[in-house]
Write a protein that holds these residues in place. Structure first.
Motif, PDB file in Angstrom:
ATOM      1  N   ALA A  68       0.840  -1.205   0.000  1.00 27.48           N
ATOM      2  CA  ALA A  68       0.000   0.000   0.000  1.00 27.48           C
ATOM      3  C   ALA A  68       0.874   1.253   0.000  1.00 27.48           C
ATOM      4  CB  ALA A  68      -0.927  -0.003   1.215  1.00 27.48           C
ATOM      5  N   GLY A  69       1.950   1.232   0.792  1.00 25.91           N
ATOM      6  CA  GLY A  69       2.863   2.367   0.814  1.00 25.91           C
ATOM      7  C   GLY A  69       3.545   2.569  -0.534  1.00 25.91           C
ATOM      8  N   GLU A  70       3.918   1.467  -1.171  1.00 28.95           N
ATOM      9  CA  GLU A  70       4.546   1.550  -2.494  1.00 28.95           C
ATOM     10  C   GLU A  70       3.560   2.079  -3.529  1.00 28.95           C
ATOM     11  OE1 GLU A  70       5.873  -2.430  -3.041  1.00 28.95           O
ATOM     12  OE2 GLU A  70       7.555  -2.250  -1.643  1.00 28.95           O
ATOM     13  N   HIS A  71       2.305   1.667  -3.428  1.00 29.34           N
ATOM     14  CA  HIS A  71       1.278   2.172  -4.343  1.00 29.34           C
ATOM     15  C   HIS A  71       1.123   3.683  -4.214  1.00 29.34           C
ATOM     16  CE1 HIS A  71      -1.053  -1.900  -4.850  1.00 29.34           C
ATOM     17  NE2 HIS A  71       0.101  -1.875  -5.485  1.00 29.34           N
ATOM     18  N   ARG A  72       1.104   4.174  -2.974  1.00 27.93           N
ATOM     19  CA  ARG A  72       0.942   5.609  -2.757  1.00 27.93           C
ATOM     20  C   ARG A  72       2.104   6.390  -3.367  1.00 27.93           C
ATOM     21  NH1 ARG A  72      -1.701   3.772   2.053  1.00 27.93           N
ATOM     22  NH2 ARG A  72       0.272   3.477   3.166  1.00 27.93           N
ATOM     23  N   GLU A  73       3.324   5.855  -3.239  1.00 27.12           N
ATOM     24  CA  GLU A  73       4.491   6.531  -3.793  1.00 27.12           C
ATOM     25  C   GLU A  73       4.459   6.531  -5.324  1.00 27.12           C
ATOM     26  OE1 GLU A  73       8.233   8.497  -4.078  1.00 27.12           O
ATOM     27  OE2 GLU A  73       6.551   8.452  -2.668  1.00 27.12           O
TER      28      GLU A  73
ATOM     29  N   LEU B 186       7.433   1.665  -9.934  1.00 27.46           N
ATOM     30  CA  LEU B 186       6.557   0.535 -10.255  1.00 27.46           C
ATOM     31  C   LEU B 186       7.383  -0.715 -10.529  1.00 27.46           C
ATOM     32  CD1 LEU B 186       3.781  -0.636 -10.812  1.00 27.46           C
ATOM     33  CD2 LEU B 186       3.927   0.269 -13.159  1.00 27.46           C
ATOM     34  N   HIS B 187       8.497  -0.568 -11.215  1.00 31.34           N
ATOM     35  CA  HIS B 187       9.382  -1.708 -11.499  1.00 31.34           C
ATOM     36  C   HIS B 187       9.896  -2.314 -10.198  1.00 31.34           C
ATOM     37  CE1 HIS B 187      12.899  -3.982 -12.846  1.00 31.34           C
ATOM     38  NE2 HIS B 187      12.389  -3.954 -14.060  1.00 31.34           N
ATOM     39  N   VAL B 188      10.344  -1.460  -9.282  1.00 26.10           N
ATOM     40  CA  VAL B 188      10.839  -1.943  -7.987  1.00 26.10           C
ATOM     41  C   VAL B 188       9.718  -2.627  -7.214  1.00 26.10           C
ATOM     42  CG1 VAL B 188      11.709  -1.211  -5.735  1.00 26.10           C
ATOM     43  CG2 VAL B 188      12.696  -0.243  -7.825  1.00 26.10           C
ATOM     44  N   HIS B 189       8.530  -2.056  -7.265  1.00 24.69           N
ATOM     45  CA  HIS B 189       7.365  -2.608  -6.557  1.00 24.69           C
ATOM     46  C   HIS B 189       7.049  -4.024  -7.041  1.00 24.69           C
ATOM     47  CE1 HIS B 189       3.268  -3.028  -5.064  1.00 24.69           C
ATOM     48  NE2 HIS B 189       2.821  -3.115  -6.306  1.00 24.69           N
ATOM     49  N   ILE B 190       6.998  -4.211  -8.356  1.00 23.02           N
ATOM     50  CA  ILE B 190       6.678  -5.523  -8.920  1.00 23.02           C
ATOM     51  C   ILE B 190       7.787  -6.525  -8.621  1.00 23.02           C
ATOM     52  CG2 ILE B 190       6.261  -6.797 -11.065  1.00 23.02           C
ATOM     53  CD1 ILE B 190       5.026  -4.205 -12.194  1.00 23.02           C
ATOM     54  N   ALA B 191       9.037  -6.101  -8.810  1.00 24.17           N
ATOM     55  CA  ALA B 191      10.179  -6.996  -8.607  1.00 24.17           C
ATOM     56  C   ALA B 191      10.315  -7.407  -7.148  1.00 24.17           C
ATOM     57  CB  ALA B 191      11.466  -6.316  -9.077  1.00 24.17           C
ATOM     58  N   SER B 192      10.110  -6.474  -6.232  1.00 20.21           N
ATOM     59  CA  SER B 192      10.281  -6.788  -4.814  1.00 20.21           C
ATOM     60  C   SER B 192       9.198  -7.727  -4.314  1.00 20.21           C
ATOM     61  CB  SER B 192      10.285  -5.504  -3.971  1.00 20.21           C
ATOM     62  OG  SER B 192       9.044  -4.816  -4.081  1.00 20.21           O
ATOM     63  N   PHE B 193       8.002  -7.627  -4.894  1.00 25.44           N
ATOM     64  CA  PHE B 193       6.929  -8.518  -4.471  1.00 25.44           C
ATOM     65  C   PHE B 193       7.264  -9.971  -4.795  1.00 25.44           C
ATOM     66  CE2 PHE B 193       3.159 -11.039  -5.381  1.00 25.44           C
ATOM     67  CZ  PHE B 193       2.473 -10.925  -4.188  1.00 25.44           C
ATOM     68  N   VAL B 194       7.645 -10.222  -6.048  1.00 24.54           N
ATOM     69  CA  VAL B 194       7.933 -11.604  -6.434  1.00 24.54           C
ATOM     70  C   VAL B 194       9.180 -12.114  -5.719  1.00 24.54           C
ATOM     71  CG1 VAL B 194       9.363 -11.142  -8.474  1.00 24.54           C
ATOM     72  CG2 VAL B 194       7.936 -13.182  -8.416  1.00 24.54           C
ATOM     73  N   GLU B 195      10.116 -11.217  -5.402  1.00 25.92           N
ATOM     74  CA  GLU B 195      11.313 -11.631  -4.674  1.00 25.92           C
ATOM     75  C   GLU B 195      10.972 -12.067  -3.253  1.00 25.92           C
ATOM     76  OE1 GLU B 195      15.771  -9.935  -3.499  1.00 25.92           O
ATOM     77  OE2 GLU B 195      14.369  -8.701  -4.634  1.00 25.92           O
TER      78      GLU B 195
END
Length: 222
Positions: free
Chosen positions: A176-181, A198-207
Motif C-alpha cells: 500500500a505504501g509503495e502504491h501511494r508513492e 513501479l518496477h521496484v514494486h513488482i520486482a520486490s513482491f515476487v522476490e
C-alpha cells in the motif's frame, strides 16, 4: 489498415458462471489444485452443465484453470516458475505503459479511487480486487490499446500469484505504501520516476513471495 475482429459475446449465463468462479479463485475461496466438477458447479449456480463447461474453457484460456484429460479441471497451481513467467511479463511491459500514460497527461483519477478503496477494504478479497484495479488504472491509459490488452491477459494470473503469496505471508501494508508513492510520482508528472518505482514494486513482491523464481532467473541470465 488491418481490422481487429470483434470478440464473440459470451452468453449471459456463461458470463455469470465465469465471473463467479473467477472471483472465487482470485480471492482464495477456490485454492490452487482444487478440482472443479461441472455437475457440482452447475448445481451451485442453478444452471446446466453447458455454461459451466464454456466458463471453464474460457478460464483455461486465461491460465486460471488447467484442463486435463485424466484429472479433469483444477485451479492452476502456483509455483516459482509460474511467478517468474507472469512477473517477467509485467516487469517488461507495465512500467513502460505507466511511463507513457504519465507523459501523455492521462487522467489517473481511477487509480486514485482504487487506492482509496484498497485502503478502506475490510477483507482480503476486497483489497485484492481494488489493488488489481489500481494497477490496471495505471497502465490502461498508456495510449496503446494493444499494450493494455497484453497486460490484461496476464492480469488474472498475476492476481492468482498474489492471492497465494498473501495467504502465506501478508504484505499489504508495504505494498500500500509503495502504491501511494507510485501514484504520487505519476500525479507529479515524473514519468521516469513513477516507472522506476513501479518496477521496484513488482520486482520486490515476487522476490519476497517466490525467492526461488528470482534465483532461477538470475542463474538463467548469468
Amino acid at each position: 489498415m488491418t481490422s481487429v475482429p470483434t470478440p464473440t459475446p459470451i452468453p449471459s449465463r456463461t458470463q455469470y458462471v465465469l465471473d463467479a468462479i473467477k472471483h472465487r479463485i482470485l480471492t482464495g475461496q477456490l485454492t490452487p489444485g482444487r478440482a472443479l466438477v461441472e455437475t457440482e458447479l452447475a448445481a451451485q449456480f442453478g444452471v446446466s452443465k453447458t455454461p459451466v463447461r464454456e466458463a471453464l474453457k474460457t478460464l483455461a484460456g486465461t491460465g486460471l484453470v488447467v484442463m486435463n484429460q485424466y484429472k479433469g479441471v483444477t485451479v492452476r497451481m502456483v509455483d516459482a516458475d509460474m511467478a517468474r513467467e507472469v512477473y517477467d511479463v509485467r516487469l517488461l511491459l507495465e512500467p513502460e505503459a505507466l511511463r507513457r500514460a504519465v507523459r501523455r497527461g492521462a487522467s489517473l483519477d481511477a487509480a486514485r479511487t482504487a487506492l482509496t478503496r484498497a485502503d478502506d477494504a475490510t477483507d482480503m478479497a476486497e483489497r485484492s480486487l481494488a489493488n488489481r484495479e489500481f494497477h490496471r488504472a495505471l497502465y490502461l491509459p498508456c495510449g496503446n490499446p494493444l499494450l493494455g490488452r497484453m497486460l490484461d491477459e496476464v492480469r488474472d494470473q498475476a492476481a492468482l500469484v498474489s492471492a497465494v503469496a498473501w495467504a502465506a505471508s501478508p504484505s499489504w501494508e508495504q505494498e500500500a505504501g509503495e502504491h501511494r508513492e507510485i501514484l504520487r510520482l505519476a500525479l507529479a508528472g515524473d514519468a521516469d520516476g513513477a516507472a522506476r518505482a513501479l518496477h521496484v514494486h513488482i520486482a520486490s513482491f515476487v522476490e519476497r513471495a517466490f525467492p526461488q523464481a528470482v534465483t532461477d532467473n538470475q542463474e538463467g541470465t548469468a
